[in-house]
Design a protein around this motif. Structure first.
Motif, PDB file in Angstrom:
ATOM      1  N   PRO A  58      13.528  15.185  41.672  1.00 37.36           N
ATOM      2  CA  PRO A  58      14.462  16.182  41.139  1.00 37.36           C
ATOM      3  C   PRO A  58      14.486  16.262  39.611  1.00 37.36           C
ATOM      4  O   PRO A  58      14.644  17.342  39.059  1.00 37.36           O
ATOM      5  N   ALA A  59      14.298  15.133  38.931  1.00 39.07           N
ATOM      6  CA  ALA A  59      14.269  15.172  37.462  1.00 39.07           C
ATOM      7  C   ALA A  59      13.069  15.987  36.972  1.00 39.07           C
ATOM      8  O   ALA A  59      13.169  16.733  35.998  1.00 39.07           O
ATOM      9  N   GLU A  60      11.941  15.864  37.661  1.00 34.33           N
ATOM     10  CA  GLU A  60      10.759  16.648  37.300  1.00 34.33           C
ATOM     11  C   GLU A  60      10.984  18.119  37.605  1.00 34.33           C
ATOM     12  O   GLU A  60      10.605  18.990  36.818  1.00 34.33           O
ATOM     13  N   CYS A  61      11.607  18.413  38.733  1.00 39.59           N
ATOM     14  CA  CYS A  61      11.934  19.807  39.074  1.00 39.59           C
ATOM     15  C   CYS A  61      12.823  20.417  38.001  1.00 39.59           C
ATOM     16  O   CYS A  61      12.607  21.562  37.592  1.00 39.59           O
ATOM     17  N   GLN A  67      15.832  23.088  32.864  1.00 34.16           N
ATOM     18  CA  GLN A  67      17.269  22.804  32.944  1.00 34.16           C
ATOM     19  C   GLN A  67      17.518  21.318  32.764  1.00 34.16           C
ATOM     20  O   GLN A  67      16.644  20.496  33.015  1.00 34.16           O
ATOM     21  N   SER A  68      18.744  21.004  32.374  1.00 32.46           N
ATOM     22  CA  SER A  68      19.146  19.601  32.366  1.00 32.46           C
ATOM     23  C   SER A  68      19.314  19.163  33.813  1.00 32.46           C
ATOM     24  O   SER A  68      19.497  19.987  34.714  1.00 32.46           O
ATOM     25  N   ILE A  69      19.250  17.871  34.035  1.00 32.46           N
ATOM     26  CA  ILE A  69      19.410  17.365  35.397  1.00 32.46           C
ATOM     27  C   ILE A  69      20.811  17.687  35.927  1.00 32.46           C
ATOM     28  O   ILE A  69      20.984  17.982  37.105  1.00 32.46           O
ATOM     29  N   VAL A  71      22.740  20.387  35.196  1.00 35.01           N
ATOM     30  CA  VAL A  71      22.770  21.795  35.609  1.00 35.01           C
ATOM     31  C   VAL A  71      21.936  21.984  36.868  1.00 35.01           C
ATOM     32  O   VAL A  71      22.330  22.694  37.798  1.00 35.01           O
ATOM     33  N   PHE A  72      20.807  21.322  36.916  1.00 37.14           N
ATOM     34  CA  PHE A  72      19.936  21.430  38.082  1.00 37.14           C
ATOM     35  C   PHE A  72      20.675  21.023  39.357  1.00 37.14           C
ATOM     36  O   PHE A  72      20.643  21.726  40.363  1.00 37.14           O
ATOM     37  N   PHE A  73      21.364  19.872  39.321  1.00 34.82           N
ATOM     38  CA  PHE A  73      22.086  19.411  40.507  1.00 34.82           C
ATOM     39  C   PHE A  73      23.253  20.316  40.861  1.00 34.82           C
ATOM     40  O   PHE A  73      23.584  20.468  42.041  1.00 34.82           O
ATOM     41  N   GLN A  74      23.869  20.942  39.876  1.00 33.35           N
ATOM     42  CA  GLN A  74      24.960  21.877  40.177  1.00 33.35           C
ATOM     43  C   GLN A  74      24.454  23.040  41.029  1.00 33.35           C
ATOM     44  O   GLN A  74      25.151  23.527  41.908  1.00 33.35           O
ATOM     45  N   HIS A  75      23.231  23.473  40.757  1.00 38.59           N
ATOM     46  CA  HIS A  75      22.699  24.648  41.450  1.00 38.59           C
ATOM     47  C   HIS A  75      21.840  24.319  42.667  1.00 38.59           C
ATOM     48  O   HIS A  75      21.768  25.123  43.592  1.00 38.59           O
ATOM     49  N   TYR A  76      21.200  23.156  42.675  1.00 41.66           N
ATOM     50  CA  TYR A  76      20.201  22.894  43.708  1.00 41.66           C
ATOM     51  C   TYR A  76      20.480  21.672  44.578  1.00 41.66           C
ATOM     52  O   TYR A  76      19.675  21.364  45.447  1.00 41.66           O
ATOM     53  N   ALA A  77      21.595  20.987  44.379  1.00 45.32           N
ATOM     54  CA  ALA A  77      21.874  19.799  45.180  1.00 45.32           C
ATOM     55  C   ALA A  77      21.899  20.120  46.670  1.00 45.32           C
ATOM     56  O   ALA A  77      21.504  19.290  47.493  1.00 45.32           O
ATOM     57  N   LYS A  78      22.313  21.313  47.029  1.00 43.46           N
ATOM     58  CA  LYS A  78      22.373  21.686  48.455  1.00 43.46           C
ATOM     59  C   LYS A  78      21.001  21.632  49.113  1.00 43.46           C
ATOM     60  O   LYS A  78      20.891  21.423  50.307  1.00 43.46           O
ATOM     61  N   PHE A  79      19.936  21.792  48.336  1.00 40.14           N
ATOM     62  CA  PHE A  79      18.592  21.748  48.906  1.00 40.14           C
ATOM     63  C   PHE A  79      18.142  20.322  49.204  1.00 40.14           C
ATOM     64  O   PHE A  79      17.139  20.115  49.874  1.00 40.14           O
ATOM     65  N   LEU A  80      18.876  19.329  48.705  1.00 38.17           N
ATOM     66  CA  LEU A  80      18.523  17.938  48.946  1.00 38.17           C
ATOM     67  C   LEU A  80      19.089  17.434  50.269  1.00 38.17           C
ATOM     68  O   LEU A  80      18.652  16.404  50.771  1.00 38.17           O
ATOM     69  N   ASP A  81      20.071  18.149  50.838  1.00 34.36           N
ATOM     70  CA  ASP A  81      20.638  17.743  52.123  1.00 34.36           C
ATOM     71  C   ASP A  81      19.540  17.700  53.176  1.00 34.36           C
ATOM     72  O   ASP A  81      18.699  18.583  53.258  1.00 34.36           O
TER      73      ASP A  81
END
Length: 109
Positions: A58-61, A67-69, A71-81
């Motif tokens: 995810p840090a590489e993504c 994006q910062s990590i 901001v990235f998790f705010q928008h894309y964390a749902k894809f990690l489920d």
């Protein structure tokens, strides 16, 4: 993203019409009224979720997405489920490979 006939960029005011024409050109008639690739930004979400599901860190993504990590998790964390099984398989494969290398390098005499 789009070039004009002269090789320049499409003016921002014409971007929506250009995108609409591009969708009509590449999508099947039954796909055109759907939300598929409705906006160019939709490709960002599709690409990023594909990276995550492919096992990219995810840090590489976040770096690739610019994006910062946080901001990235705010928008894309749902894809990690649901990726726990996928991640666990990576770990198990790495452990097996390490064990195999250790067995190959140990003295046999």
């Amino acid at each position: 993203m789009f070039g004009d006939a002269a090789g320049g960029y499409v003016d921002a005011a014409a971007y929506g019409k250009t995108w609409e024409r591009a969708r009509k050109e590449v999508l099947a008639p039954k796909e055109q009224p759907t939300l598929l690739a409705k906006r160019p930004h939709d490709f960002r979400h599709a690409g990023t979720s594909f990276w995550l599901h492919s096992g990219v860190d995810p840090a590489e993504c976040a770096r690739w997405a610019g994006q910062s990590i946080q901001v990235f998790f705010q928008h894309y964390a749902k894809f990690l489920d649901g990726l726990q099984e996928h991640s666990n398989r990576f770990i198990e494969e790495s452990m097996h490979e390490r064990s195999r290398r250790s067995a190959d390098s140990s003295p046999t005499g």
